[in-house]
Design an enzyme around this catalytic site. Sequence first.
Site, mmCIF file in Angstrom:
data_model
loop_
_atom_site.group_PDB
_atom_site.id
_atom_site.type_symbol
_atom_site.label_atom_id
_atom_site.label_comp_id
_atom_site.label_asym_id
_atom_site.label_seq_id
_atom_site.Cartn_x
_atom_site.Cartn_y
_atom_site.Cartn_z
ATOM 1 N N PHE A 79 0.833 -1.197 0.000
ATOM 2 C CA PHE A 79 0.000 0.000 0.000
ATOM 3 C C PHE A 79 0.869 1.249 0.000
ATOM 4 C CE2 PHE A 79 -2.505 3.335 2.191
ATOM 5 C CZ PHE A 79 -3.611 3.375 1.359
ATOM 6 N N VAL A 80 0.495 2.213 -0.865
ATOM 7 C CA VAL A 80 1.158 3.510 -0.921
ATOM 8 C C VAL A 80 0.083 4.579 -0.729
ATOM 9 C CG1 VAL A 80 2.496 5.100 -2.376
ATOM 10 C CG2 VAL A 80 2.961 2.634 -2.464
ATOM 11 N N TYR A 139 2.121 -6.022 -13.008
ATOM 12 C CA TYR A 139 2.770 -7.204 -12.417
ATOM 13 C C TYR A 139 3.420 -8.069 -13.505
ATOM 14 C CZ TYR A 139 0.249 -6.028 -8.112
ATOM 15 O OH TYR A 139 -0.229 -5.401 -7.001
ATOM 16 N N GLY A 185 6.404 4.818 -8.754
ATOM 17 C CA GLY A 185 7.297 3.660 -8.760
ATOM 18 C C GLY A 185 7.568 3.074 -7.379
ATOM 19 N N GLY A 238 5.473 1.404 -5.257
ATOM 20 C CA GLY A 238 4.964 0.036 -5.114
ATOM 21 C C GLY A 238 5.934 -0.947 -5.739
ATOM 22 N N ASN A 293 -4.898 -2.751 -15.069
ATOM 23 C CA ASN A 293 -3.688 -1.938 -14.874
ATOM 24 C C ASN A 293 -2.691 -2.651 -13.974
ATOM 25 O OD1 ASN A 293 -4.393 0.195 -16.461
ATOM 26 N ND2 ASN A 293 -5.164 1.475 -14.793
#
Lengths: 233, 233
Positions: A153-154, A198, A162, A164, A193
């Site tokens: 989590f950000v 990933y 960038g 995460g 997204n």
Amino acid sequence: MAPAAATATATDLPLPEQQAIWIRIRLADNRDVSIIHRLIHQMAVFERLTDLFSATESSLSTTLFPSPPLPPFRSFTVLILEISLSPIPEDESDLDFPPIVRQIALGSAVDDPEAEAFASPRGGGLVVAGFVLCFPNYSTFMARPGLYVEDLFVREAWRRLGMGRMMLSVVAREAARMGCGRVEWCVLDWNTNAIDFYEGMGAEVLQPWRICRLSGEALRSYAGNEDDRGGRI
Amino acid sequence: MAPAAATATATDLPLPEQQAIWIRIRLADNRDVSIIHRLIHQMAVFERLTDLFSATESSLSTTLFPSPPLPPFRSFTVLILEISLSPIPEDESDLDFPPIVRQIALGSAVDDPEAEAFASPRGGGLVVAGFVLCFPNYSTFMARPGLYVEDLFVREAWRRLGMGRMMLSVVAREAARMGCGRVEWCVLDWNTNAIDFYEGMGAEVLQPWRICRLSGEALRSYAGNEDDRGGRI
């Protein structure tokens, strides 16, 4: 709880006309419980799952930070992401996992209205911007442990920079160095997204598998009573 | 690796004209490594995934049975399912997890052509029929640990007799007694028999989530080199 993907790539090189910031990724400990609690609550709000949110500072402290502490990545492990507008002094005090510090350049300054509320418990003017929680899992076919990323989590102000990717990469690096067979996490199938992001990091999305969950009253019905050690077995 | 579902229900009452057998579910230890290795291989054959099978007895021993042993259900935990045609003596030698013994009645005798090869390392004429492997996971929203079932396997001769249900119930019971928030495992989306079975046990199947996996060369690329602690971070 899917890790939330950042979609931009950080660069190590400060360029002209850009804003340099410093990022630190370090092990969490009990001093971070209050901020971790608020980050998890923000995540629940973001995922519209506040009805499932029942964590308290006390329950987080008991379950995440036992005394004496367990070695990082061998049990539940929280890494904290911190931001500084000035260079971060070296800190090798945590020999199990020396903090990782990187300088990155932003296209413009970031306005973080929550900066004061998320001031780092370690001081130094740093601000907590996010966290990642992981723990070991196991592959019987490989007979090797892996790492499972439960949450990434950000906070809103620091997304799409960038960060995460940096946190997930740190977990992947530790897994690779520990000789793990794999790193795994979950993603929502409609979140294209995140899936693209990933896959760009080298992950494959396992389409045919579904998670089964036994919880609440259904789980408690298996407890049985202590006398016969029975339950629904 | 989805737990393989058994579809019949065991009963505690031996009925006339039926074959009584005794079942024991106990903690595995290092003496069981050879049999665990063969059970995992059978599982890989069953799932047509032998190309992913790289476990050796040595790697299983190192990763599953560290010395000194960790408390059961706090780390990687293997339970062994054993069958006996005669009553099984009480054995409370493992105080962390006293073996669970149940008598069940079969409609007819079971022919187990592999009985000799799977004779229990504990002796007593018992035969190993399967295993379950689980380990702790964590819910941040609940701030509570759970248990994740990586594998649940019953040898062919002993399927459809309720033994998978018994092993999964034992894990659920321990989870409930430890105050866990949930027990989770994976199932293939096309395996409707297994899904019906798990739902009958009280589990819900989480449809929108997908597992992401970073492994092999993609994972190793994150290791970086030791000097700069760099990698792809």
